[in-house]
Motif scaffolding. Structure first.
Motif, PDB file in Angstrom:
ATOM      1  N   GLU A   1       0.830  -1.208   0.000  1.00  0.00           N
ATOM      2  CA  GLU A   1       0.000   0.000   0.000  1.00  0.00           C
ATOM      3  C   GLU A   1       0.863   1.256   0.000  1.00  0.00           C
ATOM      4  O   GLU A   1       0.907   2.009   0.961  1.00  0.00           O
ATOM      5  CB  GLU A   1      -0.982  -0.048   1.160  1.00  0.00           C
ATOM      6  CG  GLU A   1      -2.009  -1.133   0.949  1.00  0.00           C
ATOM      7  CD  GLU A   1      -3.003  -1.221   2.071  1.00  0.00           C
ATOM      8  OE1 GLU A   1      -2.603  -1.175   3.248  1.00  0.00           O
ATOM      9  OE2 GLU A   1      -4.193  -1.351   1.765  1.00  0.00           O
TER      10      GLU A   1
ATOM     11  N   GLN B   1     -13.302   4.732  -1.345  1.00  0.00           N
ATOM     12  CA  GLN B   1     -12.781   3.609  -0.551  1.00  0.00           C
ATOM     13  C   GLN B   1     -11.253   3.615  -0.521  1.00  0.00           C
ATOM     14  O   GLN B   1     -10.647   3.381   0.528  1.00  0.00           O
ATOM     15  CB  GLN B   1     -13.275   2.278  -1.121  1.00  0.00           C
ATOM     16  CG  GLN B   1     -14.719   1.984  -0.842  1.00  0.00           C
ATOM     17  CD  GLN B   1     -15.130   0.635  -1.420  1.00  0.00           C
ATOM     18  OE1 GLN B   1     -14.692   0.252  -2.499  1.00  0.00           O
ATOM     19  NE2 GLN B   1     -15.973  -0.075  -0.697  1.00  0.00           N
TER      20      GLN B   1
ATOM     21  N   GLN C   1     -10.070   6.374   1.729  1.00  0.00           N
ATOM     22  CA  GLN C   1     -10.241   5.982   3.126  1.00  0.00           C
ATOM     23  C   GLN C   1      -9.077   5.091   3.557  1.00  0.00           C
ATOM     24  O   GLN C   1      -8.524   5.247   4.642  1.00  0.00           O
ATOM     25  CB  GLN C   1     -11.580   5.273   3.343  1.00  0.00           C
ATOM     26  CG  GLN C   1     -11.881   4.963   4.789  1.00  0.00           C
ATOM     27  CD  GLN C   1     -11.964   6.208   5.659  1.00  0.00           C
ATOM     28  OE1 GLN C   1     -12.685   7.155   5.352  1.00  0.00           O
ATOM     29  NE2 GLN C   1     -11.213   6.218   6.756  1.00  0.00           N
ATOM     30  N   ARG C   2      -8.696   4.180   2.679  1.00  0.00           N
ATOM     31  CA  ARG C   2      -7.558   3.311   2.983  1.00  0.00           C
ATOM     32  C   ARG C   2      -6.266   4.133   3.074  1.00  0.00           C
ATOM     33  O   ARG C   2      -5.423   3.895   3.939  1.00  0.00           O
ATOM     34  CB  ARG C   2      -7.428   2.212   1.929  1.00  0.00           C
ATOM     35  CG  ARG C   2      -6.333   1.244   2.222  1.00  0.00           C
ATOM     36  CD  ARG C   2      -6.621   0.453   3.506  1.00  0.00           C
ATOM     37  NE  ARG C   2      -5.425  -0.284   3.906  1.00  0.00           N
ATOM     38  CZ  ARG C   2      -5.038  -0.454   5.156  1.00  0.00           C
ATOM     39  NH1 ARG C   2      -5.757   0.002   6.153  1.00  0.00           N
ATOM     40  NH2 ARG C   2      -3.949  -1.119   5.425  1.00  0.00           N
TER      41      ARG C   2
ATOM     42  N   VAL D   1      -5.854   7.245   4.076  1.00  0.00           N
ATOM     43  CA  VAL D   1      -5.729   7.957   5.358  1.00  0.00           C
ATOM     44  C   VAL D   1      -5.529   6.984   6.526  1.00  0.00           C
ATOM     45  O   VAL D   1      -4.988   7.380   7.553  1.00  0.00           O
ATOM     46  CB  VAL D   1      -6.909   8.940   5.625  1.00  0.00           C
ATOM     47  CG1 VAL D   1      -6.960  10.007   4.546  1.00  0.00           C
ATOM     48  CG2 VAL D   1      -8.230   8.228   5.776  1.00  0.00           C
ATOM     49  N   GLU D   2      -5.935   5.736   6.346  1.00  0.00           N
ATOM     50  CA  GLU D   2      -5.639   4.733   7.378  1.00  0.00           C
ATOM     51  C   GLU D   2      -4.154   4.374   7.365  1.00  0.00           C
ATOM     52  O   GLU D   2      -3.536   4.206   8.415  1.00  0.00           O
ATOM     53  CB  GLU D   2      -6.492   3.475   7.160  1.00  0.00           C
ATOM     54  CG  GLU D   2      -7.970   3.687   7.443  1.00  0.00           C
ATOM     55  CD  GLU D   2      -8.851   2.556   6.940  1.00  0.00           C
ATOM     56  OE1 GLU D   2      -8.324   1.534   6.438  1.00  0.00           O
ATOM     57  OE2 GLU D   2     -10.082   2.703   7.024  1.00  0.00           O
ATOM     58  N   VAL D   3      -3.589   4.289   6.164  1.00  0.00           N
ATOM     59  CA  VAL D   3      -2.172   3.948   6.009  1.00  0.00           C
ATOM     60  C   VAL D   3      -1.282   5.116   6.411  1.00  0.00           C
ATOM     61  O   VAL D   3      -0.226   4.929   7.008  1.00  0.00           O
ATOM     62  CB  VAL D   3      -1.886   3.513   4.548  1.00  0.00           C
ATOM     63  CG1 VAL D   3      -0.398   3.396   4.274  1.00  0.00           C
ATOM     64  CG2 VAL D   3      -2.593   2.207   4.234  1.00  0.00           C
TER      65      VAL D   3
ATOM     66  N   PRO E   1      -2.116   8.390   8.284  1.00  0.00           N
ATOM     67  CA  PRO E   1      -3.039   9.315   8.952  1.00  0.00           C
ATOM     68  C   PRO E   1      -2.484  10.717   9.182  1.00  0.00           C
ATOM     69  O   PRO E   1      -3.250  11.630   9.469  1.00  0.00           O
ATOM     70  CB  PRO E   1      -3.334   8.616  10.287  1.00  0.00           C
ATOM     71  CG  PRO E   1      -2.179   7.707  10.519  1.00  0.00           C
ATOM     72  CD  PRO E   1      -1.700   7.288   9.153  1.00  0.00           C
ATOM     73  N   GLU E   2      -1.193  10.919   9.021  1.00  0.00           N
ATOM     74  CA  GLU E   2      -0.606  12.242   9.237  1.00  0.00           C
ATOM     75  C   GLU E   2      -0.333  12.989   7.928  1.00  0.00           C
ATOM     76  O   GLU E   2       0.363  14.004   7.931  1.00  0.00           O
ATOM     77  CB  GLU E   2       0.678  12.127  10.064  1.00  0.00           C
ATOM     78  CG  GLU E   2       0.430  11.605  11.480  1.00  0.00           C
ATOM     79  CD  GLU E   2      -0.600  12.436  12.259  1.00  0.00           C
ATOM     80  OE1 GLU E   2      -0.524  13.668  12.242  1.00  0.00           O
ATOM     81  OE2 GLU E   2      -1.488  11.823  12.887  1.00  0.00           O
TER      82      GLU E   2
ATOM     83  N   TRP F   1      -6.243  13.469   3.561  1.00  0.00           N
ATOM     84  CA  TRP F   1      -7.462  13.916   4.241  1.00  0.00           C
ATOM     85  C   TRP F   1      -8.206  14.946   3.392  1.00  0.00           C
ATOM     86  O   TRP F   1      -9.432  14.917   3.302  1.00  0.00           O
ATOM     87  CB  TRP F   1      -7.147  14.489   5.613  1.00  0.00           C
ATOM     88  CG  TRP F   1      -6.776  13.432   6.602  1.00  0.00           C
ATOM     89  CD1 TRP F   1      -5.534  13.129   7.055  1.00  0.00           C
ATOM     90  CD2 TRP F   1      -7.675  12.522   7.247  1.00  0.00           C
ATOM     91  NE1 TRP F   1      -5.593  12.082   7.942  1.00  0.00           N
ATOM     92  CE2 TRP F   1      -6.898  11.692   8.083  1.00  0.00           C
ATOM     93  CE3 TRP F   1      -9.054  12.321   7.200  1.00  0.00           C
ATOM     94  CZ2 TRP F   1      -7.452  10.686   8.864  1.00  0.00           C
ATOM     95  CZ3 TRP F   1      -9.609  11.322   7.986  1.00  0.00           C
ATOM     96  CH2 TRP F   1      -8.817  10.515   8.803  1.00  0.00           C
TER      97      TRP F   1
ATOM     98  N   ARG G   1     -18.835  13.338   6.768  1.00  0.00           N
ATOM     99  CA  ARG G   1     -17.530  12.736   6.488  1.00  0.00           C
ATOM    100  C   ARG G   1     -16.578  13.779   5.898  1.00  0.00           C
ATOM    101  O   ARG G   1     -15.407  13.828   6.246  1.00  0.00           O
ATOM    102  CB  ARG G   1     -17.717  11.571   5.526  1.00  0.00           C
ATOM    103  CG  ARG G   1     -16.473  10.826   5.193  1.00  0.00           C
ATOM    104  CD  ARG G   1     -16.785   9.746   4.176  1.00  0.00           C
ATOM    105  NE  ARG G   1     -16.085   8.535   4.537  1.00  0.00           N
ATOM    106  CZ  ARG G   1     -16.199   7.403   3.904  1.00  0.00           C
ATOM    107  NH1 ARG G   1     -17.029   7.282   2.897  1.00  0.00           N
ATOM    108  NH2 ARG G   1     -15.501   6.358   4.256  1.00  0.00           N
TER     109      ARG G   1
ATOM    110  N   ARG H   1      -9.593  17.482   9.821  1.00  0.00           N
ATOM    111  CA  ARG H   1      -8.347  16.746  10.096  1.00  0.00           C
ATOM    112  C   ARG H   1      -7.192  17.305   9.252  1.00  0.00           C
ATOM    113  O   ARG H   1      -6.078  17.472   9.757  1.00  0.00           O
ATOM    114  CB  ARG H   1      -8.548  15.248   9.829  1.00  0.00           C
ATOM    115  CG  ARG H   1      -7.348  14.419  10.183  1.00  0.00           C
ATOM    116  CD  ARG H   1      -7.087  14.420  11.692  1.00  0.00           C
ATOM    117  NE  ARG H   1      -5.848  13.722  11.958  1.00  0.00           N
ATOM    118  CZ  ARG H   1      -4.817  14.258  12.601  1.00  0.00           C
ATOM    119  NH1 ARG H   1      -4.880  15.474  13.111  1.00  0.00           N
ATOM    120  NH2 ARG H   1      -3.713  13.574  12.784  1.00  0.00           N
TER     121      ARG H   1
END
Length: 191
Positions: free
Chosen positions: A39, A62, A65-66, A68-70, A72-73, A78, A93, A100
């Motif tokens: 990823e 989708q 979303q993945r 920002v999970e991988v 997040p900073e 975002w 959302r 953020r």
């Protein structure tokens, strides 16, 4: 060594294919890059971009979303999640994503603008004002934030504030100022 060389070559192919508008082939190479390196932020961002351009906005959402999970900073991820969420009408959302992005990168003017637009769409005009003011502070010569801020002042029954913005816009964006005059009927007299 071979893996990184292959990744570099795939990235080069992706860029070239996108330049020539060959999105389906670019997407195939992006998938190969993800299989090759996992990823990767570039691969995920590119995949989301290509999916959005080809009309698969839910799929792009989708992937973002993945992303920002991988990472997040990463404010850009975002922001993109907020932008696409707002476009799809997922306003809660979108607001959360824009907020953020501004927390991570307070000088990201486009995230402040996106937040302002999102709040306007929710008729939360009082909350939109600080976001739009921050946008105009960061991008004082861009008419977009000023235009939206003037419209919000009209919606809040503050015509004098909208007139001030119209006069301000006349100095560097007379067409936008004229548009606001036509739309609002305010600021008719030149100053």
């Amino acid at each position: 060594m071979m893996k990184s060389l292959n990744s570099w070559y795939l990235r080069l192919q992706i860029r070239a294919l996108l330049v020539f508008g060959r999105r389906a082939q670019a997407l195939e190479r992006v998938e190969a890059l993800i299989r090759d390196v996992g990823e990767d932020l570039y691969a995920l961002a590119t995949k989301a971009h290509v999916l959005a351009e080809t009309g698969d906005k839910p799929g792009a959402l989708q992937v973002l979303q993945r992303l920002v999970e991988v990472a997040p900073e990463q404010a850009a991820g975002w922001f993109n999640l907020g932008y696409l969420s707002e476009e799809l009408g997922l306003l809660d959302r979108a607001e959360a994503a824009f907020r953020r992005a501004t927390e991570i990168e307070p000088k990201m003017d486009r995230a402040w603008y996106g937040l302002g637009l999102c709040l306007i769409r929710q008729n939360r005009f009082d909350e939109a004002v600080p976001a739009l003011r921050k946008n105009t502070e960061l991008q004082p010569m861009s008419p977009y934030g000023w235009y939206q801020l003037a419209r919000v002042h009209v919606d809040r029954q503050e015509p004098e504030e909208a007139v001030k913005i119209i006069h301000h816009l006349r100095r560097f964006e007379p067409k936008v100022a004229a548009q606001l005059v036509r739309e609002t009927g305010l600021g008719q007299a030149q100053s």
